[in-house]
Design an enzyme around this catalytic site. Structure first.
Site, PDB file in Angstrom:
ATOM      1  N   CYS A 105      14.402 -10.941  15.409  1.00  0.00           N
ATOM      2  CA  CYS A 105      15.298 -12.078  15.177  1.00  0.00           C
ATOM      3  C   CYS A 105      14.521 -13.212  14.516  1.00  0.00           C
ATOM      4  O   CYS A 105      14.105 -13.074  13.367  1.00  0.00           O
ATOM      5  CB  CYS A 105      15.989 -12.505  16.472  1.00  0.00           C
ATOM      6  SG  CYS A 105      17.442 -13.544  16.190  1.00  0.00           S
ATOM      7  N   GLU A 141      15.094  -5.134  22.182  1.00  0.00           N
ATOM      8  CA  GLU A 141      14.487  -5.391  23.487  1.00  0.00           C
ATOM      9  C   GLU A 141      15.512  -5.830  24.533  1.00  0.00           C
ATOM     10  O   GLU A 141      15.219  -5.884  25.737  1.00  0.00           O
ATOM     11  CB  GLU A 141      13.383  -6.450  23.358  1.00  0.00           C
ATOM     12  CG  GLU A 141      13.827  -7.890  23.424  1.00  0.00           C
ATOM     13  CD  GLU A 141      14.603  -8.419  22.226  1.00  0.00           C
ATOM     14  OE1 GLU A 141      14.907  -9.623  22.207  1.00  0.00           O
ATOM     15  OE2 GLU A 141      14.898  -7.631  21.292  1.00  0.00           O
ATOM     16  N   HIS A 183      18.279  -7.199  18.241  1.00  0.00           N
ATOM     17  CA  HIS A 183      17.488  -7.333  19.468  1.00  0.00           C
ATOM     18  C   HIS A 183      17.393  -6.001  20.225  1.00  0.00           C
ATOM     19  O   HIS A 183      18.079  -5.807  21.236  1.00  0.00           O
ATOM     20  CB  HIS A 183      18.113  -8.376  20.385  1.00  0.00           C
ATOM     21  CG  HIS A 183      17.874  -9.784  19.972  1.00  0.00           C
ATOM     22  ND1 HIS A 183      16.726 -10.477  20.274  1.00  0.00           N
ATOM     23  CD2 HIS A 183      18.658 -10.644  19.263  1.00  0.00           C
ATOM     24  CE1 HIS A 183      16.809 -11.705  19.786  1.00  0.00           C
ATOM     25  NE2 HIS A 183      17.963 -11.832  19.161  1.00  0.00           N
TER      26      HIS A 183
END
Length: 257
Positions: free
Chosen positions: A100, A192, A190
């Site tokens: 990001c 994660e 994202h």
């Protein structure tokens, strides 16, 4: 968070240290941290203000997200050092993953352009499509041609750096992933973050933007098993790059004849 200058307990070459830079308190490495530790990496987290301008002492670098632009130096005065960290990692062949804002930092550091409040914001679980250039890419090996990932951004990379390889796109945001050199990647999404990341989102703010947090959460939870498999593959691929690069660095010289 670990102290940046602390030495790992094990002496020497089998410890692979991964520097994770948090640009915002709530933007942590999420599920990637336990996965990477399970895969043999030692994760060292620091906030942006304490991040070094050089990758020296680390085998890899991860730059995380934040709610500001990658050149908002007055707001986040550590950004010049972070951009230099990205440039040094590219130049030295140190594996780097920007997520990001981290991807945008990598893009700007390498000569690209990021524009704030550009296009249509992406929120919740969104579709990402790989481009043909990703077929031979180490980070995306084994990843489906189209997958779902959490998105939460309104700023976009509008011009890729010279020599960047464009790897993935989406309908709302053309630049979803790119690579610089052989070992530095930026991803706008994202991986994660799981569906539970939405639990901390501001329902009223989303409603003001015409979005229903309950609907976003339900959709993210519906596709979570698929999204987690893709995220785990990306984490494993990056770990493989880190371990392979570090092993190449310490390869012993051939014995004299």
């Amino acid at each position: 968070m670990e102290h940046l200058h602390s030495q790992p307990e094990e002496e020497g070459r089998d410890v692979r240290r991964l520097l994770v830079v948090r640009n915002a308190e709530r933007s942590g490495p999420g599920r990637f941290r336990p996965w990477w530790e399970e895969m043999g990496l030692t994760v060292v987290e620091t906030d942006g203000a304490s991040a070094p301008a050089s990758p020296e002492g680390f085998d890899a670098v991860v730059l995380l997200g934040g709610g500001f632009l990658p050149d908002a130096d007055a707001y986040a005065p550590w950004l010049p050092a972070e951009r230099e960290l990205a440039r040094r990692a590219i130049a030295e062949g140190i594996p780097l993953l920007g997520i990001c804002l981290g991807a945008q930092v990598l893009a700007v550091a390498a000569g690209g352009t990021v524009v704030g409040d550009h296009g249509r914001p992406e929120r919740g679980s969104c579709a990402v499509r790989l481009r043909p250039e990703a077929d031979a890419d180490a980070l995306f090996a084994g990843v489906p041609r189209e997958f779902r990932a959490i998105q939460n951004h309104r700023d976009q990379i509008t011009v890729l750096p010279p020599a960047a390889v464009w790897l993935a796109s989406s309908d709302a945001c053309p630049v979803q992933a790119f690579r610089m050199g052989e070992r530095a990647w930026g991803v706008q999404f994202h991986p994660e973050a799981g569906a539970d990341r939405l639990d901390g989102w501001d329902e009223a703010a989303l409603a003001d933007a015409g979005l229903d947090l309950r609907a976003l959460r339900a959709e993210a939870e519906r596709v979570e098993p698929e999204s987690m498999r893709t995220a785990r593959r990306l984490a494993a691929n990056f770990a493989d790059v880190v371990l392979s690069a570090a092993a190449a660095e310490v390869r012993p010289a051939p014995s004299p004849r």
